[in-house]
Design a protein around this motif. Sequence first.
Motif, mmCIF file in Angstrom:
data_model
loop_
_atom_site.group_PDB
_atom_site.id
_atom_site.type_symbol
_atom_site.label_atom_id
_atom_site.label_comp_id
_atom_site.label_asym_id
_atom_site.label_seq_id
_atom_site.Cartn_x
_atom_site.Cartn_y
_atom_site.Cartn_z
ATOM 1 N N TYR A 281 -74.315 61.150 12.969
ATOM 2 C CA TYR A 281 -74.733 59.962 13.703
ATOM 3 C C TYR A 281 -75.559 60.303 14.942
ATOM 4 O O TYR A 281 -75.574 59.556 15.913
ATOM 5 C CB TYR A 281 -73.498 59.149 14.084
ATOM 6 C CG TYR A 281 -72.664 58.776 12.881
ATOM 7 C CD1 TYR A 281 -73.091 57.772 12.011
ATOM 8 C CD2 TYR A 281 -71.495 59.455 12.577
ATOM 9 C CE1 TYR A 281 -72.347 57.450 10.879
ATOM 10 C CE2 TYR A 281 -70.749 59.137 11.452
ATOM 11 C CZ TYR A 281 -71.184 58.137 10.605
ATOM 12 O OH TYR A 281 -70.462 57.829 9.476
ATOM 13 N N HIS B 45 -77.961 57.839 16.801
ATOM 14 C CA HIS B 45 -77.415 56.737 17.594
ATOM 15 C C HIS B 45 -76.517 57.230 18.735
ATOM 16 O O HIS B 45 -76.504 56.634 19.807
ATOM 17 C CB HIS B 45 -76.593 55.786 16.713
ATOM 18 C CG HIS B 45 -77.415 54.977 15.776
ATOM 19 N ND1 HIS B 45 -77.881 55.485 14.592
ATOM 20 C CD2 HIS B 45 -77.865 53.700 15.844
ATOM 21 C CE1 HIS B 45 -78.583 54.548 13.969
ATOM 22 N NE2 HIS B 45 -78.590 53.451 14.708
ATOM 23 N N ASN B 46 -75.760 58.287 18.480
ATOM 24 C CA ASN B 46 -74.668 58.654 19.383
ATOM 25 C C ASN B 46 -74.934 59.861 20.272
ATOM 26 O O ASN B 46 -74.039 60.305 20.977
ATOM 27 C CB ASN B 46 -73.398 58.914 18.573
ATOM 28 C CG ASN B 46 -72.732 57.645 18.100
ATOM 29 O OD1 ASN B 46 -73.388 56.645 17.834
ATOM 30 N ND2 ASN B 46 -71.411 57.666 17.985
ATOM 31 N N TRP C 6 -79.773 56.554 23.814
ATOM 32 C CA TRP C 6 -79.923 57.670 22.913
ATOM 33 C C TRP C 6 -80.839 58.725 23.530
ATOM 34 O O TRP C 6 -81.942 58.409 23.983
ATOM 35 C CB TRP C 6 -80.507 57.180 21.571
ATOM 36 C CG TRP C 6 -80.663 58.263 20.567
ATOM 37 C CD1 TRP C 6 -79.682 58.922 19.891
ATOM 38 C CD2 TRP C 6 -81.876 58.837 20.118
ATOM 39 N NE1 TRP C 6 -80.200 59.862 19.043
ATOM 40 C CE2 TRP C 6 -81.557 59.826 19.165
ATOM 41 C CE3 TRP C 6 -83.209 58.617 20.424
ATOM 42 C CZ2 TRP C 6 -82.510 60.607 18.521
ATOM 43 C CZ3 TRP C 6 -84.173 59.389 19.792
ATOM 44 C CH2 TRP C 6 -83.825 60.358 18.844
ATOM 45 N N SER D 261 -79.053 52.302 22.994
ATOM 46 C CA SER D 261 -78.720 52.586 21.599
ATOM 47 C C SER D 261 -77.397 51.925 21.218
ATOM 48 O O SER D 261 -76.448 51.889 22.006
ATOM 49 C CB SER D 261 -78.618 54.095 21.376
ATOM 50 O OG SER D 261 -78.165 54.390 20.076
ATOM 51 N N GLN D 262 -77.330 51.393 20.009
ATOM 52 C CA GLN D 262 -76.083 50.817 19.499
ATOM 53 C C GLN D 262 -75.270 51.938 18.853
ATOM 54 O O GLN D 262 -75.489 52.307 17.707
ATOM 55 C CB GLN D 262 -76.393 49.711 18.483
ATOM 56 C CG GLN D 262 -77.188 48.564 19.068
ATOM 57 C CD GLN D 262 -77.439 47.468 18.063
ATOM 58 O OE1 GLN D 262 -76.507 46.966 17.429
ATOM 59 N NE2 GLN D 262 -78.697 47.079 17.906
ATOM 60 N N THR D 263 -74.337 52.472 19.647
ATOM 61 C CA THR D 263 -73.577 53.626 19.182
ATOM 62 C C THR D 263 -72.532 53.219 18.142
ATOM 63 O O THR D 263 -72.179 52.049 17.996
ATOM 64 C CB THR D 263 -72.884 54.322 20.362
ATOM 65 O OG1 THR D 263 -72.030 53.383 21.024
ATOM 66 C CG2 THR D 263 -73.919 54.855 21.351
ATOM 67 N N ALA E 11 -82.166 53.375 13.608
ATOM 68 C CA ALA E 11 -82.192 54.324 14.718
ATOM 69 C C ALA E 11 -83.256 53.926 15.729
ATOM 70 O O ALA E 11 -84.304 53.383 15.370
ATOM 71 C CB ALA E 11 -82.477 55.725 14.186
#
Length: 427
Positions: A136, A139-140, A165, A194-196, A225
């Motif tokens: 991931y 995103h993470n 991100w 970013s949408q983690t 992403a």
Amino acid sequence: MGMVHSYYNSDFFCRMAKSYVDDTRLSFSTIWSVLDLDCIIVLCSLVVDAIGHGNSTTCTRDTDCLLNGLCIGGTCACDAPWTGDTCGELDVLPAQPGGAYGYKPNVTSWGGNFVFYDGKYHLYVSEMVGGCGLNYWTHNSQVVHATSPTPQGPYIKQDVALLPWAHNPQVVTDTQNSTTTFYLFHIGAGDNTSQTVTCPPNPPQPDRATVIGMSSMFRTDIPPAPPANGALYHAATNPSGPWTPHELPFGCNNPAPCLLANGTWFILCNSGGYPLYSSPSIEGPWKQVASLGNAPSHDGTWEDPFLYQDKRGNFHAIFHAYNATTPCGVCDSALVSGHMYSQDGIAWSKTTIQPYTHSVKFTDGSSHTFATRERPKLYIDPNTRVPTYLMNGVNPHTTCPPNPSCRCKVTLGIDWDFTLIQPLNVF
């Protein structure tokens, strides 16, 4: 041998000896007039022996030694830490067990680099949030600032430099009028937009019969992403920030910055053809000065460059290289690194010799072959301009068929990776 060792550290002697041996000429107006031809030849051979890396390989010019040494009397005399027939391999020392960051405590990290400042080593490293593995990373990934009293660590997390991100950090310091500025290059905006994803503690293993290629290893229920190119670098006058974003006037995937002693900046981009940009200052004006060109197809795919200038003013770029062919049989490709070099930064050459391999020896006597070893960065001693440490993101598995080994790092269930720092033989 003490006299010979002093000559080994002198480019002047090596050049004079090379000229005498190759051309059988030497001006009697020089200090070497007291030495005859046979004596010079003996001394030159002793220099090669003292260096410990010379051999019988024939060279006619320094480029035959990949600009990592001098061609003396038809033999490559390699500069530390380079070794091999043509000075193409890094002479590595055993690494400290346990890695530099992400091994203990257990958190996935994927490379970075350190600088020395105010009595400590400061590492800027990619770290995955939400308990996730590298699967991931788009995103993470965030950039963490960690410190250690020693170059190899282990490094202790101090703060978060850039929120998700942000990925593939490289920090460069510049001291002007007693003020040190930290320039942190990366991909991603680093602005917490970013949408983690939150990952389960023990993600299930995928069906190995259907997992082929990277795209099938990612969940399909997460948002797209974010773009790779946001603020290309952040700047701060303290290693813990605050960090101010700045954008360059060109797009650049995985920027590899290099600051010369005269204040000139170079940035090599992992974009099509590897464009190289230069500017007299970080503020510009910037212009493209070269394109390194893509690696030959038989050498796999090259990415993640690290750029530096050596003590003689030559330029070098170190790459991660890989072969992602599927199906891949036992899936243990030996390809992992690449090297390009240039005398002027404009005209570049490639070599098929890998500067480092998948295998690492440790100080406790153990050794391990990593499935992949990526994001290469070197610590260049600011006083000698000599590489002294190699930094990588590594996956601790050896293979993960039916995926090629370079994909183990993002294979669900085994995508826990960490950052490793290995010393080079210059000590």
